[in-house]
Design a protein around this motif. Sequence first.
Motif, short mmCIF file in Angstrom:
data_model
loop_
_atom_site.label_atom_id
_atom_site.label_comp_id
_atom_site.label_asym_id
_atom_site.label_seq_id
_atom_site.Cartn_x
_atom_site.Cartn_y
_atom_site.Cartn_z
N PRO A 282 0.83 -1.20 0.00
CA PRO A 282 0.00 0.00 0.00
C PRO A 282 0.87 1.26 0.00
O PRO A 282 1.89 1.33 0.70
CB PRO A 282 -0.79 -0.13 1.29
CG PRO A 282 0.05 -0.99 2.19
CD PRO A 282 0.83 -1.90 1.30
N ARG A 283 0.44 2.24 -0.78
CA ARG A 283 1.21 3.48 -0.92
C ARG A 283 0.81 4.47 0.14
O ARG A 283 -0.38 4.77 0.30
CB ARG A 283 0.99 4.09 -2.30
CG ARG A 283 1.52 3.24 -3.44
CD ARG A 283 1.54 4.05 -4.71
NE ARG A 283 2.00 3.26 -5.84
CZ ARG A 283 2.51 3.77 -6.95
NH1 ARG A 283 2.63 5.09 -7.07
NH2 ARG A 283 2.89 3.00 -7.94
N THR A 284 1.78 4.99 0.86
CA THR A 284 1.56 6.09 1.79
C THR A 284 2.76 7.02 1.71
O THR A 284 3.80 6.69 1.12
CB THR A 284 1.41 5.62 3.26
OG1 THR A 284 2.71 5.24 3.77
CG2 THR A 284 0.45 4.43 3.39
N ALA A 285 2.63 8.18 2.35
CA ALA A 285 3.72 9.15 2.35
C ALA A 285 4.90 8.69 3.18
O ALA A 285 5.97 9.32 3.14
CB ALA A 285 3.20 10.49 2.88
N ARG A 286 4.77 7.62 3.93
CA ARG A 286 5.88 7.14 4.75
C ARG A 286 6.97 6.49 3.91
O ARG A 286 8.09 6.30 4.39
CB ARG A 286 5.39 6.12 5.79
CG ARG A 286 4.45 6.68 6.82
CD ARG A 286 4.32 5.72 8.00
NE ARG A 286 5.49 5.78 8.86
CZ ARG A 286 5.66 6.69 9.83
NH1 ARG A 286 4.75 7.61 10.04
NH2 ARG A 286 6.74 6.66 10.57
N ASN A 287 6.63 6.07 2.70
CA ASN A 287 7.58 5.32 1.89
C ASN A 287 7.66 5.86 0.47
O ASN A 287 6.71 6.45 -0.03
CB ASN A 287 7.19 3.83 1.83
CG ASN A 287 7.20 3.17 3.18
OD1 ASN A 287 6.13 2.93 3.75
ND2 ASN A 287 8.37 2.88 3.72
N SER A 288 8.79 5.64 -0.14
CA SER A 288 8.96 5.84 -1.58
C SER A 288 9.81 4.68 -2.08
O SER A 288 10.40 3.93 -1.29
CB SER A 288 9.63 7.18 -1.87
OG SER A 288 10.93 7.22 -1.29
N VAL A 289 9.87 4.52 -3.41
CA VAL A 289 10.58 3.38 -3.98
C VAL A 289 11.69 3.87 -4.90
O VAL A 289 11.47 4.71 -5.78
CB VAL A 289 9.62 2.45 -4.76
CG1 VAL A 289 10.39 1.35 -5.47
CG2 VAL A 289 8.58 1.85 -3.81
N ARG A 290 12.90 3.37 -4.67
CA ARG A 290 14.03 3.55 -5.58
C ARG A 290 14.18 2.24 -6.33
O ARG A 290 14.60 1.22 -5.77
CB ARG A 290 15.30 3.90 -4.80
CG ARG A 290 16.52 4.15 -5.68
CD ARG A 290 17.77 4.38 -4.84
NE ARG A 290 17.65 5.59 -4.02
CZ ARG A 290 17.71 5.61 -2.70
NH1 ARG A 290 17.85 4.47 -2.02
NH2 ARG A 290 17.62 6.73 -2.03
N TYR A 291 13.84 2.26 -7.62
CA TYR A 291 13.70 1.01 -8.38
C TYR A 291 14.87 0.82 -9.34
O TYR A 291 15.13 1.66 -10.20
CB TYR A 291 12.39 1.03 -9.14
CG TYR A 291 11.98 -0.31 -9.71
CD1 TYR A 291 11.47 -1.31 -8.89
CD2 TYR A 291 12.12 -0.58 -11.06
CE1 TYR A 291 11.09 -2.54 -9.40
CE2 TYR A 291 11.75 -1.80 -11.59
CZ TYR A 291 11.24 -2.79 -10.75
OH TYR A 291 10.86 -4.01 -11.27
N ARG A 292 15.56 -0.33 -9.19
CA ARG A 292 16.76 -0.59 -9.97
C ARG A 292 16.77 -2.04 -10.48
O ARG A 292 17.77 -2.75 -10.36
CB ARG A 292 18.01 -0.33 -9.14
CG ARG A 292 18.14 1.13 -8.67
CD ARG A 292 19.25 1.28 -7.66
NE ARG A 292 19.48 2.67 -7.30
CZ ARG A 292 20.28 3.07 -6.32
NH1 ARG A 292 20.93 2.18 -5.58
NH2 ARG A 292 20.44 4.36 -6.07
#
Length: 537
Positions: free
Chosen positions: A243-253
């Motif tokens: 689930p998306r919330t402002a607590r997390n972001s994704v660095r995708y590699r």
Amino acid sequence: MAGSGRGGRGAWRRALAAGLCLCLPLLLTGACTGTLGIPARADGAPIDPRIQQIMDKPVYRHGQFGLLVVDPATGRTVTSLNPERLFVPGSTTKLFTVSSAWDTFGGAHRTTTPVYARGRIGDGALDGNLVLVASGDLTMGGRTKPNGTLDYRPVDHTYADALPGLAQLTPENPLAGLDDMARQVRARGITHVRGDVVVDNRLFAPDPALTTDPDPMIVNDNLIDILSTPTTPGERASFTWRPRTARNSVRYRVTTVAAGKPTAITATTGADGVITVSGTLAADADPWLVTTPIADPAAFARTAFIEALERAGVTVDAPATGPDPAPPADTPGGDPVARLVSVPFEQEATLILKVSHNLGADLMVCLLAVRRGSRNCQDGFASIKAFDDKAGVDPAQASQADGEGGVPGDAFTPRAYMPLLTYWLNGPDATRFREALPVLGVSGDLALFGADSPARGKVFAKTGTRADGNDLTGQVLVASRAMAGYLDAGGGRYRLFAVVFNDSMAATADDVLSVAKDIARISELLQQDAAGAGSGP
């Protein structure tokens, strides 16, 4: 199993060793008594030679089998092998945990998660805090289908690490319950919270002795899912996360590589909440799921609830990403401004048993303690012992130290399962309990086996696996593959059975699954023997 497994060489082994308690078919087929090729006997009758042939495979020669089949109509032992020897049970332990909770709470029991307004409400504004009281709802509306049942897949997302490439997501919104409560807050006329949002998760204390260390606040099994899909070789793969919330972001590699090349993807969360996903994904791979744990369930739920409130038209002055404030000294009470009512307990029990849900099983231990008036999860074992006594389980043949079957203190004899299975055979919940178990070729992880077998739909059983790392060779020790439940003998008759195998080596995850396939095959043969003999002498 596609690819090389998440995390590269050895990662599948570490994931298994970390406490894999799958519901994969397992029979207690053990180190056959005597020399390989000499049939073990029960009550003077030889074991089906087709079963003996499976047990005689070289891969099992250093391990041990246990097997017991009982006709409950007569009490006759049909087949047995080491029936009173203690075995590592794997996730068949969940039969005892879930049975205790079902018997204690009742199949119709529902959990209510309330939200209270602490402060004065006027002109649409709350001069105070909203307090969400976590109540141990396992799914928080995040798996509920339109018909009110819980959704699941043969390999649950909670097993994405242990079974790379096989785990799947259900389509439901994991934040559905929080959205529902937010809309209720708005319907009560609150459009502005001038204070904060608090998640009160004091229902029970943390208990690291339980492998999953459950929390009273659970959103999406307290996991973040990242699903990768291959694109063109040499290009970045595409992904979604929830689930998306402002607590997390994704660095995708994650890079797409040529078809047939190894897939290995890892996900880690930093202290700043950034989830780093890296690795390779074969161009011919199916969508590939990895997960990362939610470290602070209460703080995560607070953020998710504030965002849900904003979607519902309720503004909150406090920043969404702040810490979860200390709950009020006194537990809130009175008329809540919102409440989420869970599905009936039998649905949660079905989820736990079908997919071998480890967090849910450990949670039951804590909720049993709460029912006894304690915040100490260890007190839940008194309720499990009380159920065992009620069902007639011999305490000398049962040892349990967690809810899910992942610690060394778990051990049962094949005979220990029989009183429990008998207890559920004829009561008002008999059909619901039996159908809550994985069904060969149909549901749970048993859907992976026996789809074309005449036993399809006629074996109802909880399965279990435990595997531990072997650092000498880079293999795993398959400490247990187990299975216990019911064989449909036709005409409304059922036989009770338990099969367990302990201790063989596996070089790959596919080797572990091949053991499961063998045990599933044994259950098929037992069912066909039962159907051919009925319940007669």
